[in-house]
Write a protein that holds these residues in place. Sequence first.
Motif, PDB file in Angstrom:
ATOM      1  N   GLU A   5       0.827  -1.202   0.000  1.00 19.98           N
ATOM      2  CA  GLU A   5       0.000   0.000   0.000  1.00 19.98           C
ATOM      3  C   GLU A   5       0.864   1.255   0.000  1.00 19.98           C
ATOM      4  O   GLU A   5       0.515   2.246  -0.655  1.00 19.98           O
ATOM      5  CB  GLU A   5      -0.927   0.009   1.212  1.00 19.98           C
ATOM      6  N   ARG A  44       2.021   1.756  -3.521  1.00 15.58           N
ATOM      7  CA  ARG A  44       0.880   2.105  -4.383  1.00 15.58           C
ATOM      8  C   ARG A  44       0.585   3.590  -4.276  1.00 15.58           C
ATOM      9  O   ARG A  44       0.425   4.282  -5.290  1.00 15.58           O
ATOM     10  CB  ARG A  44      -0.363   1.306  -3.992  1.00 15.58           C
ATOM     11  N   ARG A  45       0.546   4.105  -3.053  1.00 13.54           N
ATOM     12  CA  ARG A  45       0.284   5.531  -2.860  1.00 13.54           C
ATOM     13  C   ARG A  45       1.443   6.368  -3.398  1.00 13.54           C
ATOM     14  O   ARG A  45       1.222   7.423  -3.995  1.00 13.54           O
ATOM     15  CB  ARG A  45       0.075   5.837  -1.373  1.00 13.54           C
TER      16      ARG A  45
END
Length: 252
Positions: free
Chosen positions: A153, A156-157
């Motif tokens: 995550e 991804r950000r």
Amino acid sequence: MDPRTLKFAEATEASFASDRWPLILTLLSMDRVIVFADMMGFGVADRPAFVGVLRSLILQMRQAQAAGRKFYDADHVAERLVAELGSETTNHLAWWGQHIFGRNTQDHLALNAWTITLRHCRHEPQSWAQLGLATDFSEDAMLAFQRSIDTTEYYRRQWLIEAQPRSDWDLETYACNAFDDDDDFAPSGPASYLYPATMTYQGYLFWAWMLERLDAQQQSALTRNATQIAQDTEALRFLGELPLPATLCIGL
């Protein structure tokens, strides 16, 4: 765990006296940083209002510096934060700056020692078994640790942020602070702090979960076993004796 549900000790002027606070306030004022707030353990209900207050404070600091006055006034910062953001958010910010944010490799030494050791053990079934965790708990602990070091995550950000143009505020902040994320030898931009803070928070969450399930005797046994593993592994001997897990309790 939602950081906004936690209660923290009351912040005082002394809570913001460290010389790390101008950097912390600058980073958290940035658009490319605040989107990671929840992952770093700093949850704010109204991000635009929070960022607006920080930017106002930073502009005051720049004006004071340009005029040759005192650059950073901890008393003034604490008063403004409480007045405009409330005591709950201010207390949370003070806790985060003390317990999660890291400025250099000397921060979070105890957590890092355990993370390094458990990273080694997760690849060696025999070593993980040597930790001595109860059979019915060992697998859950492994899965919880794997989640704590998962970077999916985060990256991804980061990819989404990097794909967008920098905001005017971020461009100005990069210029004013000579931030450079691309220096291979001494990176100094937000990424230098974002990733460590995210992993630090996830690491402490893992240990909060562990401490709920291990009594004092079990913690002592785990520490002895993990220290022995480290001493038997040449690449880990520099860690010395691992600290008791109870030292990793930071209020989560």
